[in-house]
Design a protein around this motif. Structure first.
Motif, PDB file in Angstrom:
ATOM      1  N   LEU A  21       0.832  -1.203   0.000  1.00 41.13           N
ATOM      2  CA  LEU A  21       0.000   0.000   0.000  1.00 41.13           C
ATOM      3  C   LEU A  21       0.871   1.259   0.000  1.00 41.13           C
ATOM      4  CD1 LEU A  21      -2.885  -0.939   2.478  1.00 41.13           C
ATOM      5  CD2 LEU A  21      -2.945  -0.914  -0.023  1.00 41.13           C
ATOM      6  N   ARG A  22       1.948   1.230   0.764  1.00 38.33           N
ATOM      7  CA  ARG A  22       2.863   2.374   0.776  1.00 38.33           C
ATOM      8  C   ARG A  22       3.432   2.630  -0.626  1.00 38.33           C
ATOM      9  NH1 ARG A  22       5.510   0.533   6.474  1.00 38.33           N
ATOM     10  NH2 ARG A  22       4.378   1.999   7.840  1.00 38.33           N
ATOM     11  N   LYS A  23       3.722   1.569  -1.337  1.00 31.96           N
ATOM     12  CA  LYS A  23       4.255   1.695  -2.701  1.00 31.96           C
ATOM     13  C   LYS A  23       3.211   2.332  -3.619  1.00 31.96           C
ATOM     14  CE  LYS A  23       6.257  -1.024  -6.485  1.00 31.96           C
ATOM     15  NZ  LYS A  23       6.640  -2.396  -6.948  1.00 31.96           N
ATOM     16  N   TYR A  24       1.944   1.898  -3.489  1.00 36.15           N
ATOM     17  CA  TYR A  24       0.886   2.460  -4.324  1.00 36.15           C
ATOM     18  C   TYR A  24       0.669   3.952  -4.039  1.00 36.15           C
ATOM     19  CZ  TYR A  24      -0.406  -2.481  -4.998  1.00 36.15           C
ATOM     20  OH  TYR A  24      -0.390  -3.819  -5.282  1.00 36.15           O
ATOM     21  N   LEU A  25       0.871   4.353  -2.778  1.00 32.50           N
ATOM     22  CA  LEU A  25       0.547   5.713  -2.356  1.00 32.50           C
ATOM     23  C   LEU A  25       1.741   6.666  -2.406  1.00 32.50           C
ATOM     24  CD1 LEU A  25      -1.567   4.724   0.795  1.00 32.50           C
ATOM     25  CD2 LEU A  25      -2.489   5.574  -1.361  1.00 32.50           C
ATOM     26  N   LYS A  26       2.902   6.186  -2.788  1.00 36.68           N
ATOM     27  CA  LYS A  26       4.137   6.983  -2.666  1.00 36.68           C
ATOM     28  C   LYS A  26       4.174   8.196  -3.591  1.00 36.68           C
ATOM     29  CE  LYS A  26       6.886   4.130  -5.884  1.00 36.68           C
ATOM     30  NZ  LYS A  26       6.974   5.144  -6.940  1.00 36.68           N
ATOM     31  N   ASP A  27       3.371   8.194  -4.668  1.00 37.11           N
ATOM     32  CA  ASP A  27       3.400   9.319  -5.601  1.00 37.11           C
ATOM     33  C   ASP A  27       2.826  10.594  -4.994  1.00 37.11           C
ATOM     34  OD1 ASP A  27       4.622   7.859  -7.575  1.00 37.11           O
ATOM     35  OD2 ASP A  27       2.745   7.251  -8.533  1.00 37.11           O
ATOM     36  N   ASP A  28       2.089  10.483  -3.892  1.00 37.29           N
ATOM     37  CA  ASP A  28       1.592  11.666  -3.185  1.00 37.29           C
ATOM     38  C   ASP A  28       2.344  11.744  -1.857  1.00 37.29           C
ATOM     39  OD1 ASP A  28       0.306  13.664  -1.798  1.00 37.29           O
ATOM     40  OD2 ASP A  28      -1.720  13.036  -2.383  1.00 37.29           O
ATOM     41  N   GLU A  29       3.280  12.703  -1.765  1.00 31.52           N
ATOM     42  CA  GLU A  29       4.129  12.788  -0.582  1.00 31.52           C
ATOM     43  C   GLU A  29       3.370  13.187   0.676  1.00 31.52           C
ATOM     44  OE1 GLU A  29       7.347  15.390  -1.453  1.00 31.52           O
ATOM     45  OE2 GLU A  29       8.285  14.034  -2.911  1.00 31.52           O
ATOM     46  N   SER A  30       2.162  13.713   0.519  1.00 33.07           N
ATOM     47  CA  SER A  30       1.363  14.102   1.692  1.00 33.07           C
ATOM     48  C   SER A  30       0.666  12.904   2.332  1.00 33.07           C
ATOM     49  CB  SER A  30       0.312  15.143   1.297  1.00 33.07           C
ATOM     50  OG  SER A  30      -0.711  14.553   0.485  1.00 33.07           O
ATOM     51  N   VAL A  31       0.714  11.750   1.659  1.00 39.87           N
ATOM     52  CA  VAL A  31       0.056  10.538   2.160  1.00 39.87           C
ATOM     53  C   VAL A  31       1.120   9.584   2.706  1.00 39.87           C
ATOM     54  CG1 VAL A  31      -1.394   8.557   1.582  1.00 39.87           C
ATOM     55  CG2 VAL A  31      -1.814  10.777   0.497  1.00 39.87           C
ATOM     56  N   GLN A  32       0.957   9.184   3.954  1.00 35.76           N
ATOM     57  CA  GLN A  32       1.895   8.250   4.575  1.00 35.76           C
ATOM     58  C   GLN A  32       1.156   7.287   5.489  1.00 35.76           C
ATOM     59  OE1 GLN A  32       5.688   9.817   6.234  1.00 35.76           O
ATOM     60  NE2 GLN A  32       4.839  11.825   5.743  1.00 35.76           N
ATOM     61  N   ILE A  33       1.623   6.056   5.538  1.00 37.57           N
ATOM     62  CA  ILE A  33       1.181   5.109   6.563  1.00 37.57           C
ATOM     63  C   ILE A  33       2.335   4.992   7.550  1.00 37.57           C
ATOM     64  CG2 ILE A  33       0.457   2.746   7.078  1.00 37.57           C
ATOM     65  CD1 ILE A  33      -0.604   2.539   4.216  1.00 37.57           C
ATOM     66  N   VAL A  34       2.142   5.535   8.743  1.00 34.65           N
ATOM     67  CA  VAL A  34       3.231   5.580   9.724  1.00 34.65           C
ATOM     68  C   VAL A  34       3.007   4.523  10.801  1.00 34.65           C
ATOM     69  CG1 VAL A  34       3.652   8.028   9.325  1.00 34.65           C
ATOM     70  CG2 VAL A  34       2.067   7.342  11.120  1.00 34.65           C
ATOM     71  N   ASN A  35       4.118   4.020  11.320  1.00 30.25           N
ATOM     72  CA  ASN A  35       4.069   3.071  12.429  1.00 30.25           C
ATOM     73  C   ASN A  35       3.928   3.820  13.750  1.00 30.25           C
ATOM     74  OD1 ASN A  35       4.476   0.848  10.728  1.00 30.25           O
ATOM     75  ND2 ASN A  35       6.700   1.037  10.870  1.00 30.25           N
ATOM     76  N   LEU A  36       3.075   3.320  14.629  1.00 32.26           N
ATOM     77  CA  LEU A  36       2.921   3.858  15.982  1.00 32.26           C
ATOM     78  C   LEU A  36       3.436   2.802  16.949  1.00 32.26           C
ATOM     79  CD1 LEU A  36      -0.677   5.379  15.724  1.00 32.26           C
ATOM     80  CD2 LEU A  36       1.506   6.536  15.368  1.00 32.26           C
ATOM     81  N   HIS A  37       4.572   3.044  17.557  1.00 32.61           N
ATOM     82  CA  HIS A  37       5.225   2.043  18.400  1.00 32.61           C
ATOM     83  C   HIS A  37       4.291   1.565  19.519  1.00 32.61           C
ATOM     84  CE1 HIS A  37       8.438  -0.143  20.300  1.00 32.61           C
ATOM     85  NE2 HIS A  37       8.187   0.466  21.457  1.00 32.61           N
ATOM     86  N   GLY A  38       4.082   0.262  19.562  1.00 33.40           N
ATOM     87  CA  GLY A  38       3.267  -0.335  20.604  1.00 33.40           C
ATOM     88  C   GLY A  38       1.774  -0.193  20.395  1.00 33.40           C
ATOM     89  N   GLU A  39       1.362   0.480  19.327  1.00 38.22           N
ATOM     90  CA  GLU A  39      -0.072   0.710  19.093  1.00 38.22           C
ATOM     91  C   GLU A  39      -0.530   0.110  17.771  1.00 38.22           C
ATOM     92  OE1 GLU A  39      -1.240   4.766  19.459  1.00 38.22           O
ATOM     93  OE2 GLU A  39      -0.108   5.101  21.301  1.00 38.22           O
ATOM     94  N   GLY A  40       0.116   0.529  16.680  1.00 40.61           N
ATOM     95  CA  GLY A  40      -0.334   0.055  15.380  1.00 40.61           C
ATOM     96  C   GLY A  40       0.143   0.984  14.293  1.00 40.61           C
ATOM     97  N   PHE A  41      -0.810   1.617  13.582  1.00 35.72           N
ATOM     98  CA  PHE A  41      -0.479   2.436  12.428  1.00 35.72           C
ATOM     99  C   PHE A  41      -1.411   3.648  12.368  1.00 35.72           C
ATOM    100  CE2 PHE A  41       0.077  -2.070  11.520  1.00 35.72           C
ATOM    101  CZ  PHE A  41       1.414  -2.126  11.142  1.00 35.72           C
ATOM    102  N   LYS A  42      -1.028   4.581  11.493  1.00 34.16           N
ATOM    103  CA  LYS A  42      -1.893   5.717  11.217  1.00 34.16           C
ATOM    104  C   LYS A  42      -1.711   6.123   9.764  1.00 34.16           C
ATOM    105  CE  LYS A  42      -2.203   9.164  14.195  1.00 34.16           C
ATOM    106  NZ  LYS A  42      -1.915  10.440  14.910  1.00 34.16           N
ATOM    107  N   LEU A  43      -2.823   6.288   9.052  1.00 35.71           N
ATOM    108  CA  LEU A  43      -2.793   6.805   7.685  1.00 35.71           C
ATOM    109  C   LEU A  43      -2.863   8.318   7.768  1.00 35.71           C
ATOM    110  CD1 LEU A  43      -2.944   6.545   4.578  1.00 35.71           C
ATOM    111  CD2 LEU A  43      -5.431   6.374   4.820  1.00 35.71           C
ATOM    112  N   MET A  44      -1.768   8.978   7.386  1.00 35.76           N
ATOM    113  CA  MET A  44      -1.720  10.437   7.398  1.00 35.76           C
ATOM    114  C   MET A  44      -2.012  10.944   5.993  1.00 35.76           C
ATOM    115  SD  MET A  44      -0.762  11.030  10.560  1.00 35.76           S
ATOM    116  CE  MET A  44      -0.130  12.696  10.551  1.00 35.76           C
ATOM    117  N   ALA A  45      -2.994  11.811   5.871  1.00 36.66           N
ATOM    118  CA  ALA A  45      -3.344  12.350   4.556  1.00 36.66           C
ATOM    119  C   ALA A  45      -4.023  13.710   4.721  1.00 36.66           C
ATOM    120  CB  ALA A  45      -4.273  11.390   3.820  1.00 36.66           C
TER     121      ALA A  45
END
Length: 226
Positions: free
Chosen positions: A202-226
């Motif tokens: 998914l990160r590869k598919y979304l990489k063309d828009d630099e404002s979109v990121q899937i970030v890791n949250l240590h000990g919690e999970g993830f967050k889609l930033m957009a």
């Protein structure tokens, strides 16, 4: 039949509430501590949660925070013997839909449950999007298509399910365990590794828009930033 998760450590009150709500047409699961309540929540789909505040192993406020972090939009009513204003404010800050102080009327509780479920069902009917906007991408879940600048990427079923979960919780924490159990069925080590592979895709598919990121949250999970 609406399904309710009741987490109450007082065995007498718990059984009484379970029997009453069942008699009124609600499929009611009873858990007696916070950890058991969380496990039930992860394993089943519920229309509403009733949480006592003073629970063993994990208090009701902590349990409600985990429910909100899961990304699943479920109404929560707190049941408590406390009547302090600070506790009420804390409950609503966490995301409670209502707050009842013991002792309370069973009939009043039922009316509040009915009102909240009517409101949530109306919201569900009117606010489910046909597509999701993720930065400059348009995501059509029904057709499993991710589109940007007229270019379509056809996603697999797992990729679509995972991206939909991220899109529904855009800019909000998403629990790793919840995502695994919802999409893969359990949060085993091998499924976790599989999910990491899909997130990389998914990160590869979304990489063309630099404002979109899937970030890791240590000990919690993830967050889609957009």
């Amino acid at each position: 039949m609406p399904k309710i998760l009741l987490v109450e450590d007082d065995p007498n009150l718990g059984m009484l509430l379970q029997e009453y709500l069942s008699a009124k047409g609600y499929d009611t699961d009873l858990a007696t501590d916070g950890n058991q309540g969380w496990q039930r929540f992860v394993d089943h789909a519920y229309d509403l949660c009733l949480f006592d505040v003073m629970l063993p192993k994990k208090d009701g406020f902590s349990l409600a925070k985990e429910v909100r972090m899961s990304g699943r939009d479920v109404p929560i009513i707190f049941l408590t013997a406390k009547s302090m204003k600070e506790d009420t404010i804390q409950g609503f800050r966490i995301g409670a839909d209502d707050y009842m102080t013991k002792p309370f009327s069973m009939e009043e509780l039922l009316l509040r449950i009915q009102a909240i479920l009517r409101r949530y069902h109306k919201t569900d009917e009117t606010q489910q999007p046909a597509t999701y906007q993720i930065g400059s991408f348009s995501f059509d879940f029904a057709h499993q298509l991710l589109t940007r600048d007229g270019t379509d990427v056809k996603l697999t079923s797992k990729e679509s399910a995972l991206l939909k979960l991220f899109a529904q919780n855009k800019n909000q924490p998403l629990s790793r365990s919840f995502a695994l159990k919802l999409i893969w069925g359990d949060d085993s080590y091998f499924n976790a590794r599989s999910m990491d592979v899909y997130i990389t895709k998914l990160r590869k598919y979304l990489k063309d828009d630099e404002s979109v990121q899937i970030v890791n949250l240590h000990g919690e999970g993830f967050k889609l930033m957009a």
